[in-house]
Design a protein around this motif. Structure first.
Motif, short mmCIF file in Angstrom:
data_model
loop_
_atom_site.label_atom_id
_atom_site.label_comp_id
_atom_site.label_asym_id
_atom_site.label_seq_id
_atom_site.Cartn_x
_atom_site.Cartn_y
_atom_site.Cartn_z
N ASN A 4 -4.20 -7.12 -4.60
CA ASN A 4 -3.38 -5.92 -4.47
C ASN A 4 -3.92 -4.88 -5.43
N ALA A 5 -4.25 -3.70 -4.90
CA ALA A 5 -4.81 -2.63 -5.74
C ALA A 5 -3.85 -2.20 -6.83
N ALA A 6 -2.57 -2.56 -6.72
CA ALA A 6 -1.60 -2.20 -7.76
C ALA A 6 -1.97 -2.78 -9.11
N GLU B 230 4.72 -1.97 -9.87
CA GLU B 230 5.22 -3.33 -10.10
C GLU B 230 6.02 -3.83 -8.90
N GLU B 231 6.72 -2.89 -8.23
CA GLU B 231 7.42 -3.25 -7.00
C GLU B 231 6.42 -3.68 -5.94
N THR C 110 0.83 -1.20 0.00
CA THR C 110 0.00 0.00 0.00
C THR C 110 0.87 1.26 0.00
N SER C 111 1.96 1.24 0.77
CA SER C 111 2.87 2.39 0.78
C SER C 111 3.49 2.61 -0.59
N LEU C 112 3.86 1.52 -1.27
CA LEU C 112 4.43 1.64 -2.62
C LEU C 112 3.37 2.16 -3.60
N ASN C 113 2.11 1.76 -3.38
CA ASN C 113 1.04 2.28 -4.24
C ASN C 113 0.86 3.79 -4.06
N LEU C 114 1.01 4.28 -2.83
CA LEU C 114 0.91 5.72 -2.58
C LEU C 114 2.07 6.46 -3.26
N LEU C 115 3.26 5.88 -3.18
CA LEU C 115 4.42 6.51 -3.82
C LEU C 115 4.25 6.49 -5.34
N GLY C 116 3.78 5.37 -5.87
CA GLY C 116 3.52 5.30 -7.31
C GLY C 116 2.52 6.34 -7.76
N HIS C 117 1.49 6.58 -6.91
CA HIS C 117 0.48 7.57 -7.27
C HIS C 117 1.05 8.99 -7.28
#
Length: 702
Positions: free
Chosen positions: A687-689, A677-678, A654-661
């Motif tokens: 996974n919402a990714a 992808e990470e 989820t943290s990586l998704n926020l950074l990706g956003h």
């Protein structure tokens, strides 16, 4: 008494202090587990279950050390049954069970005969699979079938293990479902009469024991023809009262007995001797010694006396239960050959003036004794002891918070979401129930903390409903958040900041986020209710967390709960977190979820620290403060990518998704895709990714 025993006694006592068995830690354990006990009691009552809960054993007594690795003993007392001792105890409208005991049953073991609910007559029908028919046509409540029923009910909660009366799906727990016996019992009265006029147990304890309920636990005797039907009578509450009456020397003597058992006896007889055997030896030893002997400088003499008591019982081939007459605790536990081998070893220990204690490996106790020699503790020893005491205190608080979230908030929200009733009205109803507990002095602190969390959830849901209808969020709604800000360092404040951002109050959101940053010093530990990280309970993790070492001006416990939004709070959360509430792309992914994952997969849950930086990024973006916006994104990326922070990242994906956003909003789609992808490398399903990758790929291709 050997000349060196006084010195060795002091050294042993100090070594135990350094091992985490000092008075402060003992009392801290007791306070923590009594708090947890009341918390679970309220929990079951609020959910409508007629249960009482009790923590028994070493953890709640404070008679353990880190090296002993004691399990957590938990007993759930189901109050829907009426246990009858005599026919006159029958009550209409309840499941009535008559205690049967004859010459066939060994002492402490009972059969339970089913009596009809509306007439005081024996039931003749097998109403469900929990009942069996005895040769005499009596219908009995089977203890083994009851355990099987519990195992079936919780088969989706995790790997279920059965050991004696325990049926548990949690690692390092012993969980027993039992039935209370509130009627006077001749076994207990006989013990009370035997103890009258002695120094110990005290008169007040004996008076309390007369009214304390005992419990029938599902465990038969190994040699009984009815072992699958039998129930064992356990005076757990009386035993806990006895343990709570121990002074510190008695507690330390008991702990050393357990350390000797686990380090030395175990090499001879395996795990045949248990903590309960050690506890029973302590009861007999305290009963038979004058109170004036139980002081620190006599510790080794008292320990030797305890070993003499055990030696005597081993020679006789029996260790009597301290309370219930006629029960031999060595039956089925220690074969005659092992009894003789242990007897020889104990005799050798006593003749060698207990020199074997220098070879206790657990908690490095032997090394501590040898290193001290006859010297007093130096300054470093004092610091080491204070650091360990502080670490254990923080670990206890951490585990308490974890259990609170896991067993309370998670289970409640999961249960409530599954009902067809209005979620918000159900929360209001539960809050009213909790207010009743807040008037009880014993339960008030627990009830108030419970109320803070549920009130925060209700307030957030009301705010979300308001925003969904495009109404203005009133100042009064925002002010209500102040009543829940003390739950932890960050999570409630971050929910407030998220609400302010969602409702367009960006400057106010910035002020709240600045306040969170001041409180969120480098030693704050994340607490998650749905995931574990290997090593997140190591004492070293808590060794330097004392918040007053951090110059932030606040004295809050250094813990930050993960920030969680249920679907009814969606409009208070940033839009990107809506995808977290719909993590699956296919129905096959839903089928792959475990029982514990089902409790949070329909919610958005994010670690507090990454969420701080993400909210800063989107808020400064809305205010047009480009420099601060980029700084926040840099802080987010730095925090996630630094390996030192992995111990506090429970929701990496989820943290990586926020950074990706963030990169997506920057228009850097390649970098955004990299982080999505990470995220998928952590969890490729649920996974919402998966949604984000599809969206970004469309943006890149267009």
């Amino acid at each position: 008494m050997p000349d060196h025993f006084t010195t060795l006694s002091i050294r042993m006592s100090e070594a135990l202090d350094d091992s985490g068995a000092g008075q402060y830690t003992v009392m801290e354990r007791r306070r923590t587990f009594m708090w947890r006990e009341r918390m679970m009691m309220i929990h079951f009552q609020v959910l409508g279950d007629n249960f009482e809960c009790f923590h028994f054993g070493s953890q709640s007594e404070g008679t353990t050390t880190p090296g002993l690795q004691s399990d957590i003993d938990f007993l759930v007392s189901q109050n829907d049954e009426n246990i009858m001792k005599f026919w006159g105890d029958w009550e209409a409208g309840m499941r009535n069970l008559l205690m049967l005991h004859d010459d066939i049953n060994t002492p402490q073991q009972y059969l339970l005969q089913l009596i009809r609910e509306y007439t005081p007559e024996p039931e003749t029908r097998l109403l469900n699979d929990l009942y069996v028919r005895k040769d005499t046509e009596q219908v009995l409540f089977s203890s083994e079938r009851w355990k099987q029923d519990i195992e079936f009910r919780y088969k989706d909660s995790g790997e279920v293990t059965k050991c004696g009366p325990s049926v548990c799906w949690l690692p390092n727990w012993d969980m027993v479902y039992a039935m209370p016996v509130r009627k006077p019992l001749p076994e207990i009265q006989h013990w009370i009469d035997r103890c009258k006029g002695r120094y110990w147990p005290p008169v007040q304890l004996l008076d309390a024991a007369q009214v304390a309920p005992c419990f029938l636990v599902p465990a038969g005797h190994s040699d009984s023809d009815y072992k699958r039907e039998e129930w064992r009578l356990s005076p757990n509450l009386i035993e806990r009262m006895l343990m709570f009456s121990f002074n510190m020397t008695q507690i330390k003597c008991y702990i050393v007995l357990k350390l000797i058992n686990k380090s030395l006896f175990a090499k001879i007889v395996g795990d045949s001797i248990t903590s309960f055997h050690c506890k029973t030896i302590m009861f007999y030893s305290i009963e038979r010694t004058h109170p004036s002997l139980w002081f620190e400088h006599h510790l080794m003499v008292l320990l030797r006396f305890c070993l003499h008591v055990l030696k005597k019982w081993l020679r006789m081939g029996r260790l009597p239960h301290y309370i219930i007459e006629g029960v031999n605790l060595l039956d089925g536990k220690l074969a005659k050959k092992k009894q003789r081998r242990l007897l020889v070893f104990i005799d050798s220990m006593i003749r060698n003036n207990l020199h074997d204690v220098f070879y206790i490996g657990i908690d490095n106790l032997g090394c501590r004794l040898r290193a001290r020699s006859a010297l007093r503790i130096g300054q470093d020893g004092e610091l080491g002891r204070a650091c360990l005491r502080n670490s254990m205190s923080l670990l206890l608080k951490f585990e308490c918070l974890n259990v609170f979230l896991q067993f309370i908030m998670e289970v409640i929200t999961y249960r409530l979401k599954k009902t067809n009733t209005n979620f918000e009205k159900t929360i209001q109803y539960k809050l009213r129930n909790l207010l009743e507990y807040s008037t009880n002095v014993r339960y008030k602190p627990v009830a108030l903390e419970y109320i803070e969390h549920l009130y925060a959830l209700q307030n957030s849901m009301q705010s979300s409903h308001c925003l969904r209808l495009r109404n203005v969020v009133h100042n009064e709604t925002v002010r209500r958040f102040q009543y829940s800000l003390k739950t932890d360092v960050a999570s409630s404040r971050l929910k407030l900041a998220s609400l302010l951002y969602a409702s367009g109050h960006l400057h106010s959101a910035v002020r709240v986020l600045e306040d969170v940053e001041k409180r969120y010093h480098s030693k704050v530990k994340t607490v998650c209710s749905c995931r574990d990280i290997k090593g997140d309970r190591d004492l070293l993790v808590f060794a330097s967390m004392k918040s007053d070492n951090c110059d932030n001006g606040f004295n809050e416990p250094p813990f930050a709960l993960c920030v969680k939004f249920v679907r009814q709070e969606a409009y208070c959360a940033p839009y990107i977190l809506w995808f977290e509430m719909n993590r699956n792309i296919t129905e096959e992914e839903v089928a792959q979820r475990t029982h514990s994952q089902n409790r949070f997969m329909d919610c958005a849950e994010v670690d507090a620290r990454p969420f701080v930086h993400y909210l800063q990024y989107v808020t400064y973006r809305g205010l047009g403060e480009r420099g601060k916006q980029l700084h926040a994104m840099g802080e987010l990326e730095s925090y996630i990518c630094d390996p030192i922070n992995q111990i506090n990242l429970y929701h990496d994906e989820t943290s990586l998704n926020l950074l990706g956003h963030c990169y997506e909003m920057e228009g850097d789609y390649e970098r955004a895709l990299h982080y999505y992808e990470e995220s998928l490398s952590w969890f490729d399903t649920n996974n919402a990714a998966n949604w984000h990758v599809q969206r970004v790929q469309r943006l890149i291709s267009s």
